[in-house]
Scaffold this active site. Sequence first.
Site, PDB file in Angstrom:
ATOM      1  N   SER A 262      43.319  -0.542  -5.638  1.00 61.98           N
ATOM      2  CA  SER A 262      43.522   0.901  -5.653  1.00 61.98           C
ATOM      3  C   SER A 262      43.932   1.345  -7.055  1.00 61.98           C
ATOM      4  CB  SER A 262      44.604   1.311  -4.648  1.00 61.98           C
ATOM      5  OG  SER A 262      45.891   0.930  -5.113  1.00 61.98           O
ATOM      6  N   LYS A 263      43.945   2.640  -7.257  1.00 60.32           N
ATOM      7  CA  LYS A 263      44.336   3.194  -8.556  1.00 60.32           C
ATOM      8  C   LYS A 263      45.738   2.756  -8.965  1.00 60.32           C
ATOM      9  CE  LYS A 263      41.655   7.466  -9.067  1.00 60.32           C
ATOM     10  NZ  LYS A 263      41.745   8.925  -9.237  1.00 60.32           N
ATOM     11  N   ARG A 264      46.582   2.485  -7.983  1.00 57.56           N
ATOM     12  CA  ARG A 264      47.979   2.132  -8.280  1.00 57.56           C
ATOM     13  C   ARG A 264      48.133   0.696  -8.768  1.00 57.56           C
ATOM     14  NH1 ARG A 264      47.947   5.246  -3.807  1.00 57.56           N
ATOM     15  NH2 ARG A 264      47.843   3.427  -2.415  1.00 57.56           N
TER      16      ARG A 264
END
Length: 494
Positions: A262-264
């Site tokens: 994910s982006k995180r």
Amino acid sequence: MANPLDANVRVRFCPSPTGNPHVGLVRTALFNWAFARHHQGTMVFRIEDTDAARDSEESYNQLLDSLRWLGLDWDEGPEVGGPHAPYRQSQRMDIYKDVAEKLLAGGYAYHCYCTTEELDARRDAARAAGRPSGYDGHCRELSDGQKAAYEAEGRTAIVRFRMPDEPITFTDLVRGELTFTPDNVPDYGIVRANGAPLYTLVNPVDDALMEITHVLRGEDLLSSTPRQIALYKALIELGVAKETPAFGHLPYVMGEGNKKLSKRDPQASLNIYRERGFLPEGLLNYLSLLGWSFSADQDVFSISDMVAKFDVTDVNANPARFDLKKAESINGDHIRMLDVKAFTDACEPWLTAPHANWAPEDFDRAAWEAIAPHAQTRVTVLSDITANVDFLFLKEPVQDEASWTKAMKEGSDALLRTAREKLEPADWSSPESLKEAVLAAGEAHGLKLGKAQAPVRVAVTGRTVGLPLFESLEILGKERTLARIDAALAKLSA
């Protein structure tokens, strides 16, 4: 639906400008770009920026800059233009409003006055009864009087698309034939109560008007495909669209703990790879392997070679795991494929401030150009170059204490003194002569070359691991090399 094998291929890459670009997004862009280039088709770059609360101009500029850095050019879109401009959704609001009105007038959509509380209560009841919990069609057939009564209460309405009461079957280019039943694809919202169009409307409308033939996107969007196919059928009947595109859903990219990247996740950010000095060709080569392969026995190839062979029907539907070590290894292979001049040029940003820890006036270009061919064989990312060559430009080497402790065992002072004696008369224009000197010093103390050269390496470069030692000594020069051995001896005696 478009014939995937017989079409004037038009694909699109349509990110939202929210945050930094991530590698999963780049993989999607790469597969679309390679598919278009393989088929001599058109790559459309479109910006989905209808979410004013999350979209930013900074992120928009980062997207453009990232694609330029990667070398993924586009044929239509921002800064290029094209026959279907504008290519930013925020500039196409009148188009979406017009299409929504046509869908309402044609009976393909309807106003829904249900409140969030009512929807939640009916979903909970459906779940408790073991029924599907999607929208139950409550407002599908409202009379004018019922609508007026809701509006008299002060209710506002969203616009919902009316899904057909029959299964939707399509052939996914990656996953084969798929069928979705009506129970699993209920009517869905396409316009908010405040009039703002939703992704579920703007994305397929833009694809229709821009005549996209192939939609290649992530697996996370697979559930929206039957909705969009039904919407396409309506748009075709209304004369807005010509045909339904072919769909291909790319496998998930998995990160640590076998969870979807994910982006995180720190390793997801494209900026990290740029800052570390990945080559665009190396990073793209690795990302192409996340769901696709060039051949059973070849992982390293040029992007032009990928274009020549790429077809989305060869993509594997299984999730692909992101392996940072393999990404670095492939990037290192691409570094070694550069000619020396290209390599020295590519390293320039890491030889100056803020990366370099030496004064600009101490940088010796001749020494750098002499060591570069040796450095090129060792580094996996360009940022590695700074620590590998800093001993040439610093007045004193950076002393890594762990390296010092590891190399400077009992008897190292005697070995260094002997090495100095052997090196003093050696031929300093010959790395082989310097090697023979250190080898002779080791033999004098009953040590093989590997053990003998470790204290010399740490004395001169500050680290146990680095570039080929004897070539490094030649380039550093006799005077500086012997001075550093003397300094190490002084430290040992102290």
